[in-house]
Enzyme design. Structure first.
Site, PDB file in Angstrom:
ATOM      1  N   LYS A   1      -9.301 -14.826  -9.175  1.00 49.87           N
ATOM      2  CA  LYS A   1      -9.073 -14.424  -8.062  1.00 49.87           C
ATOM      3  C   LYS A   1      -9.941 -13.458  -7.427  1.00 49.87           C
ATOM      4  CE  LYS A   1      -5.636 -11.488  -5.712  1.00 49.87           C
ATOM      5  NZ  LYS A   1      -4.212 -10.689  -5.794  1.00 49.87           N
TER       6      LYS A   1
ATOM      7  N   HIS B   1       1.628 -10.573   5.181  1.00 51.38           N
ATOM      8  CA  HIS B   1       0.325 -10.219   4.888  1.00 51.38           C
ATOM      9  C   HIS B   1      -0.656 -10.538   5.927  1.00 51.38           C
ATOM     10  CE1 HIS B   1      -2.541  -8.821   1.377  1.00 51.38           C
ATOM     11  NE2 HIS B   1      -2.644  -7.959   2.269  1.00 51.38           N
TER      12      HIS B   1
ATOM     13  N   ASP C   1       1.931 -17.168  -4.861  1.00 50.93           N
ATOM     14  CA  ASP C   1       0.994 -15.914  -4.799  1.00 50.93           C
ATOM     15  C   ASP C   1       0.202 -15.609  -6.070  1.00 50.93           C
ATOM     16  OD1 ASP C   1      -0.758 -13.732  -4.059  1.00 50.93           O
ATOM     17  OD2 ASP C   1       1.015 -12.793  -2.768  1.00 50.93           O
TER      18      ASP C   1
ATOM     19  N   CYS D   1      -5.592 -12.976  -0.520  1.00 47.64           N
ATOM     20  CA  CYS D   1      -4.453 -13.328   0.205  1.00 47.64           C
ATOM     21  C   CYS D   1      -4.657 -13.498   1.615  1.00 47.64           C
ATOM     22  CB  CYS D   1      -3.266 -12.189  -0.303  1.00 47.64           C
ATOM     23  SG  CYS D   1      -2.947 -11.799  -1.725  1.00 47.64           S
TER      24      CYS D   1
END
Length: 569
Positions: A317, A150, A56, A94
């Protein structure tokens, strides 16, 4: 040698006509192509055991073989003996990456094209999607998930054990404390988040999550018979997402790093490296390795403010620059035909769905309608990738670029809308792609606020960018004005994809989700019998109260992040 005469028709013809079933043929019979009879043969090899490992927020530059200052000997060894994927794409945040892995579909086809699934949102992976583990179950696999989910949990039907996994152990939300498993969704909205199946795993508090998840995978390997049934394990590490936490023994080798965030981050990566080494050892010890496929992937680009590095790629990100969407990835397996090489084949995270279903023995009918391609021949045999194009995303709810318009999109596309697509060598971005800076690895001590404006080249009056990404992987030369012909073609492709999109699923938060109303833990809060109400899907409005609330929330996380980074070792 015993034979069963079935002349005049091929085996597949008789099967398709219904005159034969696989049970009638038997596991050790194959068709003689000359006279269409069935003869006894050696047993059919069992489909491979599949171990999919996802990290992650691990940046493109956060692995040893990319000349990083972080040491990853186990990952480097596995990648060197396998196939490194150096033209591999994921999503910038994510939930989208995980949804595309599990469904094989672009976000626009699942309604998850905007942001992530928040803990208090009554939202999850759409129930009409047949997931990858469900397909593998159909093909005889034992399926297990360990780690970060998630993908929503407001109903029990959303949970991993209801979406194709025989067992589940991990956290349902997007970020938890590595030791206490507390997860917060804003000030005062905190709860425990570690689950064993569909129950809260209160007794595991205090154990470092990377170690805990690794122990669970090793237990699965030790208790399963590799000869009786193929195994699929999806290990979704929480690491190296914030908060930056690691046992001290992993920090010590990086004591010379002056930047505190980078030091802690490097330690977390080293803990993951050790975990992968231990899992690989267990695969060998318990008899899985020779018939196994190990896939390693990150879920999105790294966050420089939290110790990550995507250098020399542009962005981070949460952006559609290469630093946000070009991922770390490799495949290691004794079954690879051409090993020890670097692959430039175009691969996208949606491709794992049809690729793994194919490896498991499934046919194309099981992957009909997915956006992914079976890329096993490209990875294993070095052939051309069947993928020619990637839709990175179209997000109609993201803040529209003030400088964008339909006119600037040649009357084809409103360039105010955030979107990105790659076709062949070309990559197009419209709207606001996110922060477009090139951030070198953090080396300075203290909070690295000064990097945030370093080399920022996101011109405020632009809403269209075009790059020859094969020749310019660092996105330094915008060719949108020189090649309007290519821009128009790619804008037309965005229109095509947008016409296939389903409505965005982004409902308002539900107060009933508060952990204080649910025993102190993040758990499903809506009964399965309660009807879906998508008429309350979030609509973009100029609501100053909501903006103020979001501002306070961002301020909270900013202060929290500052405190974590200043917590020196």
């Amino acid at each position: 040698m015993a034979t069963t005469a079935l002349t005049g028709f091929s085996m597949m013809s008789l099967l398709s006509l219904g005159y034969l079933t696989w049970d009638m043929i038997g596991p050790n019979q194959v068709e003689n192509e000359t006279n269409h009879t069935f003869v006894e043969s050696s047993p059919v090899p069992q489909p491979p055991h599949i171990i999919f490992i996802m990290t992650d927020d691990q940046g493109f530059n956060d692995i040893g073989y990319h000349s990083s200052d972080i040491r990853t000997p186990a990952l480097d060894k596995l990648a060197a003996d396998g196939v490194k994927l150096e033209n591999y794409y994921i999503q910038p945040i994510c939930t989208p990456s995980r949804s595309q892995l599990i469904t094989g579909r672009y976000q626009i086809h699942t309604g998850l094209q905007h942001s992530i699934i928040r803990p208090r949102q009554p939202n999850c992976l759409p129930f009409d999607q047949v997931t990858l583990p469900q397909r593998l179950q159909e093909l005889g696999y034992s399926t297990h998930m360990v780690g970060k989910w998630h993908l929503g949990f407001y109903k029990k039907e959303c949970l991993p054990t209801r979406r194709g996994f025989d067992t589940y152990f991990g956290s349902l939300t997007g970020s938890v404390n590595y030791y206490t498993y507390d997860s917060c969704d804003g000030p005062g909205r905190c709860g425990f988040d570690l689950h064993e199946g569909e129950s809260v795993a209160w007794g595991q508090r205090g154990k470092y999550s990377t170690h805990l998840y690794t122990q669970r995978v090793r237990k699965i390997l030790a208790t399963h018979d590799p000869q009786s049934q193929p195994l699929f394990i999806y290990l979704s590490f929480q690491a190296v997402h914030t908060p930056l936490q690691s046992p001290r023994e992993y920090i010590y080798p990086y004591r010379g790093m002056e930047n505190v965030a980078r030091r802690k981050y490097a330690a977390m990566v080293s803990a993951v490296d050790e975990a992968v080494r231990n899992i690989t050892y267990a695969l060998r010890k318990y008899g899985y390795y020779q018939n196994s496929v190990i896939i390693f992937s990150t879920d999105n680009g790294g966050q420089p403010l939290s110790g990550g590095s995507n250098w020399p790629l542009r962005g981070r990100k949460g952006t559609y620059w290469e630093g946000g969407v070009r991922g770390l990835g490799f495949v290691h397996s004794p079954l690879l035909r051409k090993k020890r090489r670097v692959s430039k084949a175009l691969v996208h995270i949606t491709d794992w769905y049809p690729t793994l279903v194919g490896l498991a023995g499934g046919n194309e009918s099981l992957t009909e309608g997915v956006d992914g391609h079976d890329v096993w021949e490209a990875i294993s045999g070095g052939k051309e990738s069947p993928r020619l194009e990637i839709l990175h995303n179209i997000d109609p709810l993201y803040n529209h670029a003030r400088s964008g318009s339909l006119e600037k999109g040649y009357g084809i596309w409103n360039t105010a809308v955030q979107a990105s697509i790659r076709a062949g060598d070309w990559k197009l971005l419209t709207g606001d792609p996110g922060y477009g800076d090139w951030t070198p690895p953090p080396v300075l001590p203290g909070f690295p606020a000064g990097w945030w404006n370093l080399e920022r080249h996101t011109e405020p009056k632009k809403s269209v960018w075009l790059f020859n990404i094969s020749g310019d992987p660092y996105e330094r030369q915008d060719l949108s004005e020189q090649r309007p012909d290519v821009v128009k073609e790619l804008l037309a492709r965005l229109v095509y994809y947008n016409n296939t999109a389903v409505p965005v699923r982004y409902p308002s938060e539900d107060l009933r989700a508060d952990p204080q109303l649910n025993g102190g833990a993040w758990v499903p809060w809506v009964g399965d019998e309660e009807e879906e109400r998508w008429d309350t899907v979030y609509q973009k409005k100029n609501n100053w109260k909501k903006k103020l609330k979001m501002s306070k929330s961002r301020s909270f996380f900013r202060r929290l992040n500052t405190r974590m980074m200043s917590n020196r070792i």
